[in-house]
Enzyme design. Structure first.
Site, PDB file in Angstrom:
ATOM      1  N   ASN A 206      13.634  26.971  -0.059  1.00 48.21           N
ATOM      2  CA  ASN A 206      14.404  28.207   0.161  1.00 48.21           C
ATOM      3  C   ASN A 206      15.758  28.098  -0.539  1.00 48.21           C
ATOM      4  OD1 ASN A 206      16.437  27.061   2.073  1.00 48.21           O
ATOM      5  ND2 ASN A 206      14.588  26.633   3.239  1.00 48.21           N
ATOM      6  N   ASP A 275       9.611  26.615   7.988  1.00 48.62           N
ATOM      7  CA  ASP A 275       8.797  26.847   9.189  1.00 48.62           C
ATOM      8  C   ASP A 275       7.327  26.558   8.917  1.00 48.62           C
ATOM      9  OD1 ASP A 275      10.877  27.623  10.861  1.00 48.62           O
ATOM     10  OD2 ASP A 275      10.894  29.647  10.017  1.00 48.62           O
ATOM     11  N   LYS A 285      -1.668  17.155 -10.098  1.00 52.34           N
ATOM     12  CA  LYS A 285      -1.182  18.508 -10.406  1.00 52.34           C
ATOM     13  C   LYS A 285      -2.341  19.502 -10.314  1.00 52.34           C
ATOM     14  CE  LYS A 285       0.909  21.044 -14.213  1.00 52.34           C
ATOM     15  NZ  LYS A 285       0.260  21.360 -15.449  1.00 52.34           N
ATOM     16  N   PHE A 319      21.781  27.688  14.122  1.00 49.25           N
ATOM     17  CA  PHE A 319      22.070  28.837  13.253  1.00 49.25           C
ATOM     18  C   PHE A 319      20.909  29.812  13.346  1.00 49.25           C
ATOM     19  CE2 PHE A 319      25.807  27.966  10.559  1.00 49.25           C
ATOM     20  CZ  PHE A 319      26.132  26.719  11.078  1.00 49.25           C
ATOM     21  N   LYS A 333      16.762  32.969  20.160  1.00 46.49           N
ATOM     22  CA  LYS A 333      16.733  31.579  19.673  1.00 46.49           C
ATOM     23  C   LYS A 333      17.546  30.667  20.583  1.00 46.49           C
ATOM     24  CE  LYS A 333      15.700  32.602  15.055  1.00 46.49           C
ATOM     25  NZ  LYS A 333      16.063  32.935  13.716  1.00 46.49           N
ATOM     26  N   LYS A 337      15.648  27.702  22.438  1.00 47.33           N
ATOM     27  CA  LYS A 337      15.943  26.339  21.974  1.00 47.33           C
ATOM     28  C   LYS A 337      16.975  25.626  22.854  1.00 47.33           C
ATOM     29  CE  LYS A 337      14.780  27.771  17.257  1.00 47.33           C
ATOM     30  NZ  LYS A 337      14.789  27.411  15.850  1.00 47.33           N
TER      31      LYS A 337
END
Ligand code: CTP
Length: 398
Positions: A206, A275, A285, A319, A333, A337
């Site tokens: 990301n 995730d 490959k 975050f 969240k 959590k």
């Protein structure tokens, strides 16, 4: 009234120290400026005199205007000595025990905290000699605010810029307010993206730059914490004086973070952990074929959620990067959590925190309390997060 002795050494960033003096004066700090010879080539002492509203000290053997203004007098005058900008030369001299001008003599005679705000060309900042000097000074209790990334006077992009004056002012104020507030505590920070291998060459990842986590690690270090930074791959140079644990995948990040978790007092989970990861890594490959390629992904473990279940004394900060329903998702969240608070950022849109130097941020607390911080430089956000952590630690101790 708090007092700072501000040492200005000779770099192009010397003129930006004028804004630092202005910011400190606005916060009610009495500023006494000491300039090196080279600094006076960049900015006239009169400019600092005008803004600080105090005489400027330029020479070792200057006729004192007050009875005790010599290097020892100056060293005892302030509650903090801040060298801004600090050149590689002044850092090297202090590290080597050289005191051949007024500024280095003042530092040598200091009993109060000494902080450096380095500014230089990136190659100089990354030079192993400079790094060794910085490490040595950190180990001796000197403090550093890491230079920022961006456009440098030499025409290159890189790390070496003096941080924004507002950031330096806040940093200095936090030292003056005695926030060695994390001394004796272990702070675990995660940062950056993870990479989930598809085959031996390709991966899923990301856009996280890692900057937020690196800044939190740096601020925690400045406040006296023992810092462990578990980081996915980034292009940032790690802050000095923190223990670095480089990892690649979500699985490796989980292993490293959970190993460090039991001894930690504070955990700031700034990493953008994948995730999902490919169910299997193809050895070698993958060769292309005519039709589409299907990848099958499986869920990774939620590290923060596991920590939330394990936590006893730890303060857990998570975050939430959200493209919609920021507040609702951040709240859910936090509950799921078992977090102490959540830093909620918009993701994906024009204000996206990902890869940016600034971030729109909202702190979301249990029992519905929220704090909208607006658009803030990530340096300031890192300070604010740790201010709130310190306040939680204080309220728990009572
Ligand atoms: N996190 C984690 N382990 C994961 C995924 C996320 O520890 N496998 C942490 C992140 O570091 C962050 C927080 O959880 O502090 C929120 O991450 P985010 O990806 O925004 O949320 P998710 O829980 O993954 O939820 P969703 O995908 O629904 O947004």
């Amino acid at each position: 009234m708090k007092r700072i002795v501000l040492g200005v050494s000779g770099g192009i960033a010397a003129y930006r120290a004028l804004d630092v003096v202005r910011g400190l004066r606005r916060s009610g700090v009495d500023v006494h400026v000491v300039m090196t010879e080279a600094a006076q080539r960049f900015v006239a002492p009169l400019s600092f005199r005008t803004i600080s509203e105090n005489p400027v000290h330029t020479h070792m053997f200057q006729e004192p205007s007050q009875w005790n203004v010599n290097h020892v007098g100056l060293a005892e005058l302030g509650d903090l000595i801040l060298v801004c900008p600090a050149t590689a030369n002044v850092i090297g001299k202090v590290s080597g025990g050289i005191a051949d001008d007024l500024l280095t003599a003042v530092i040598m005679a200091a009993r109060v905290p000494v902080a450096f705000a380095p500014a230089m060309n990136e190659a100089m900042w990354l030079n192993p000699v400079v790094r060794a000097n910085v490490e040595r000074l950190l180990s001796l209790g000197y403090r550093f605010i890491e230079p920022a990334w961006g456009h440098l006077a030499c025409g290159h992009q890189g790390q070496g810029r003096l941080p924004e004056p507002q950031v330096i002012v806040e940093y200095a104020l936090s030292i003056l307010e005695g926030s060695g507030g994390l001394a004796g505590l272990k702070v675990l920070v995660t940062a950056g993206p993870t990479r989930e291998a598809i085959d031996s060459i390709r991966f899923l990842s990301n856009r996280s730059s890692g900057l937020m986590g690196y800044l939190v690690a740096e601020v925690a270090r400045n406040r006296g914490a023992e810092v462990v930074l578990v980081t996915g791959p980034t292009s940032l140079s790690p802050p000095h004086g923190v223990r670095l644990m480089p990892v690649e995948s979500a699985r490796e990040m989980r292993e490293a973070a959970l190993r460090e978790f039991p001894g930690a007092h504070v955990v700031v989970m700034a990493a953008a952990v994948a995730d999902y990861a490919p169910c299997r890594v193809v050895p070698g490959k993958i060769k292309k074929t005519e039709g589409p390629l299907e990848l099958r992904l499986e869920r990774t473990a939620d590290i923060l959620q596991e920590m939330g279940k394990l936590k006893d004394r730890q303060i857990l900060v998570g975050f939430a990067a959200e493209s919609e329903n920021l507040l609702e998702n951040a709240r859910s969240k936090m509950e799921r959590k078992n977090l102490d608070f959540v830093v909620a950022n918009p993701a994906g849109g024009p204000d996206s925190a990902f890869g940016a130097r600034e971030s729109r941020a909202m702190l979301v607390w249990p029992q519905g309390k929220t704090e909208d911080l607006g658009m803030v430089p990530k340096e300031v956000l890192a300070q604010t997060i740790l201010d709130r952590v310190e306040a939680l630690l204080v309220s728990r101790a009572q």
